[in-house]
Structures are given as C-alpha cells and as structure tokens.
Design a protein around this motif. Structure first.
Motif, PDB file in Angstrom:
ATOM      1  N   PRO A 188       0.839  -1.199   0.000  1.00  0.00           N
ATOM      2  CA  PRO A 188       0.000   0.000   0.000  1.00  0.00           C
ATOM      3  C   PRO A 188       0.874   1.250   0.000  1.00  0.00           C
ATOM      4  CG  PRO A 188      -0.078  -1.126   2.126  1.00  0.00           C
ATOM      5  CD  PRO A 188       0.625  -2.035   1.178  1.00  0.00           C
ATOM      6  N   SER A 189       0.405   2.286  -0.671  1.00  0.00           N
ATOM      7  CA  SER A 189       1.208   3.499  -0.806  1.00  0.00           C
ATOM      8  C   SER A 189       1.232   4.299   0.493  1.00  0.00           C
ATOM      9  CB  SER A 189       0.656   4.372  -1.936  1.00  0.00           C
ATOM     10  OG  SER A 189      -0.675   4.744  -1.657  1.00  0.00           O
ATOM     11  N   GLY A 190       2.248   5.121   0.628  1.00  0.00           N
ATOM     12  CA  GLY A 190       2.380   5.977   1.806  1.00  0.00           C
ATOM     13  C   GLY A 190       3.091   5.278   2.944  1.00  0.00           C
TER      14      GLY A 190
ATOM     15  N   ILE B  53      -3.441  -9.993   0.459  1.00  0.00           N
ATOM     16  CA  ILE B  53      -2.323 -10.598  -0.265  1.00  0.00           C
ATOM     17  C   ILE B  53      -2.206 -12.088   0.075  1.00  0.00           C
ATOM     18  CG2 ILE B  53      -0.554  -9.907   1.420  1.00  0.00           C
ATOM     19  CD1 ILE B  53       1.414  -9.614  -0.888  1.00  0.00           C
ATOM     20  N   PHE B  54      -2.505 -12.468   1.310  1.00  0.00           N
ATOM     21  CA  PHE B  54      -2.463 -13.888   1.669  1.00  0.00           C
ATOM     22  C   PHE B  54      -3.557 -14.667   0.940  1.00  0.00           C
ATOM     23  CE2 PHE B  54       0.680 -13.019   4.809  1.00  0.00           C
ATOM     24  CZ  PHE B  54       1.215 -14.242   5.184  1.00  0.00           C
ATOM     25  N   ARG B  55      -4.741 -14.087   0.859  1.00  0.00           N
ATOM     26  CA  ARG B  55      -5.848 -14.784   0.181  1.00  0.00           C
ATOM     27  C   ARG B  55      -5.601 -14.911  -1.318  1.00  0.00           C
ATOM     28  NH1 ARG B  55     -11.080 -12.124   3.355  1.00  0.00           N
ATOM     29  NH2 ARG B  55     -10.916 -13.449   5.211  1.00  0.00           N
TER      30      ARG B  55
ATOM     31  N   TYR C 282      -6.120  -5.384   6.578  1.00  0.00           N
ATOM     32  CA  TYR C 282      -6.879  -5.795   5.406  1.00  0.00           C
ATOM     33  C   TYR C 282      -5.973  -6.006   4.193  1.00  0.00           C
ATOM     34  CZ  TYR C 282     -11.370  -4.885   7.700  1.00  0.00           C
ATOM     35  OH  TYR C 282     -12.459  -4.926   8.533  1.00  0.00           O
ATOM     36  N   HIS C 283      -4.922  -5.180   4.082  1.00  0.00           N
ATOM     37  CA  HIS C 283      -3.982  -5.341   2.979  1.00  0.00           C
ATOM     38  C   HIS C 283      -3.230  -6.678   3.092  1.00  0.00           C
ATOM     39  CE1 HIS C 283      -4.264  -1.300   1.170  1.00  0.00           C
ATOM     40  NE2 HIS C 283      -4.534  -0.904   2.400  1.00  0.00           N
TER      41      HIS C 283
ATOM     42  N   ASN D 177      -5.270   3.841   6.450  1.00  0.00           N
ATOM     43  CA  ASN D 177      -6.259   4.280   7.430  1.00  0.00           C
ATOM     44  C   ASN D 177      -7.522   3.445   7.561  1.00  0.00           C
ATOM     45  OD1 ASN D 177      -7.824   4.971   5.219  1.00  0.00           O
ATOM     46  ND2 ASN D 177      -7.112   7.079   5.191  1.00  0.00           N
ATOM     47  N   HIS D 178      -8.548   4.065   8.177  1.00  0.00           N
ATOM     48  CA  HIS D 178      -9.815   3.396   8.463  1.00  0.00           C
ATOM     49  C   HIS D 178     -10.480   2.813   7.218  1.00  0.00           C
ATOM     50  CE1 HIS D 178     -10.297   4.194  12.674  1.00  0.00           C
ATOM     51  NE2 HIS D 178     -10.231   5.506  12.541  1.00  0.00           N
ATOM     52  N   ASN D 179     -10.320   3.474   6.072  1.00  0.00           N
ATOM     53  CA  ASN D 179     -11.009   3.014   4.868  1.00  0.00           C
ATOM     54  C   ASN D 179     -10.586   1.596   4.486  1.00  0.00           C
ATOM     55  OD1 ASN D 179     -12.357   5.473   4.588  1.00  0.00           O
ATOM     56  ND2 ASN D 179     -10.613   6.386   3.524  1.00  0.00           N
ATOM     57  N   LYS D 180      -9.307   1.322   4.667  1.00  0.00           N
ATOM     58  CA  LYS D 180      -8.793  -0.035   4.488  1.00  0.00           C
ATOM     59  C   LYS D 180      -7.553  -0.150   5.365  1.00  0.00           C
ATOM     60  CE  LYS D 180      -7.635  -3.587   1.113  1.00  0.00           C
ATOM     61  NZ  LYS D 180      -7.461  -3.926  -0.314  1.00  0.00           N
TER      62      LYS D 180
END
Length: 202
Positions: free
Chosen positions: A129-131, A149-151, A144-145, A137-140
C-alpha cells in the motif's frame, strides 16, 4: 521495574517475544519485567479501564501500566491516535503511572515495512500500500492489505495473526519498523524511558 501492558489480543501476543528480545539487547540488566495482558479483543473503556489500571497499580504491584489500542477498532470510537490517547487518559483520570499508546491504525501497520517478507510468506507479488505504514487508514486498515495478499497468494490460505505476524517480525530487524512508524517508536521509547532514559531511541 514491573510494567503491565494491556493489549487487545492475538496479534499483540505475536509481538511480545520480538519486543522482549529487542529491549533486552538495549537495556541489559535494566530490563523490566513486562507482562502483556490480553483484553479479549479490545482495550476496555471508561470506568472498566480505570478499574483495571487502578487494580494493577494498587493491588498487583506494577510500577506502570501501558494501554496499547488499535485506532481502528471496527467502531467509530477513535478519530485518530491523539483522540484515542486523550480518551484513554480521560477515562483513567489523572494517574501519572498510566501511559496510553496506539497502533495506527492497527498492529499490522508495524508489519508493512517488511512487505518483501509478506510477499514471500503469501507467495504473491502484490505491491505494498502506498504511503507510510501508519497513514494506511480506516477506509482499508493495514490488516486488510495483509489479509488480501495472503488470500490472493499461491499458498491459498488466510493470514494468521499469531503465526504469520510473528514469523514476519522474526525475519527482520524491529528497528526498521520503529524508525518507520512513529507510534511504534513512541511505544517502545516509553518502555525504555521508564527504565533507562539514556537508551531512548533518537
């Protein structure tokens, strides 16, 4: 020095041994007695947190209590790290031996600096994920990232917070995440400063 660390649950337990090894190298004989105390999924709120802290300090002989909460709790309790720390301080009251800290937005932010290892574990080349990690943040939130990637990876299994989180940290230098994640640095430096301020990480 006896320090109680209130944590949310499984992920933080994966972090305990890694943190202990890191602090032991830095503090040596000044190493405190750390006890991670899981809180069944999230740090208690309001009067329950105040009672928990008071009991640990007054009855269980701890010199300090640190509460480590995710900012992302699945609710709208906290706007950001500052709001989370302010609320925990207000709930506990004016107690100089209580120290609120946060993972921003969840524990997995502290794994994101090791994305290459995450790719290897998941067997997938998805980009990080960037940054900076603690701006995811809360949005994702960061977890969740990692779940995604594992899934998507060739292993065809879900990310396991304890097994995979610990394995990712074991393969890397914790100092990399400390210098990349200000909230992690603040948390680690809190423990160090309580034991030997000269060893605080600049």
């Amino acid at each position: 020095m006896k320090i109680a660390i209130l944590v949310e649950g499984a992920t933080e337990r994966a972090f305990r041994e890694i943190l202990h090894e890191f602090l032991k190298k830095r503090l040596g004989e000044g190493m405190p007695r750390l006890k991670f105390i899981p809180q069944g999924g999230r740090i208690p709120k309001e009067g329950k947190l105040k009672r928990t802290v008071k009991n640990l300090l007054d009855n269980d002989g701890y010199d300090a209590v640190i509460a480590l909460t995710d900012v992302y709790t699945g609710t709208n309790d906290f706007k950001d790290a500052t709001d989370a720390k302010n609320k925990m301080n207000n709930w506990v009251g004016n107690n100089p031996n209580f120290y609120p800290h946060t993972a921003l937005h969840d524990f997995e932010a502290w794994l994101l600096p090791y994305w290459k290892t995450i790719q290897e574990k998941a067997k997938h080349n998805r980009s990080a994920p960037s940054g900076s990690p603690e701006t995811v943040n809360h949005n994702k939130p960061p977890s969740y990232h990692i779940i995604d990637i594992f899934r998507s990876g060739k292993r065809g299994r879900d990310y396991d917070k304890i097994i995979d989180g610990k394995a990712i940290l074991e393969k890397n230098d914790l100092m990399i995440a400390i210098q990349t994640c200000p909230e992690l640095k603040a948390f680690v430096n809190r423990i160090i400063s309580l034991c030997d301020p000269d060893q605080v990480i600049p």
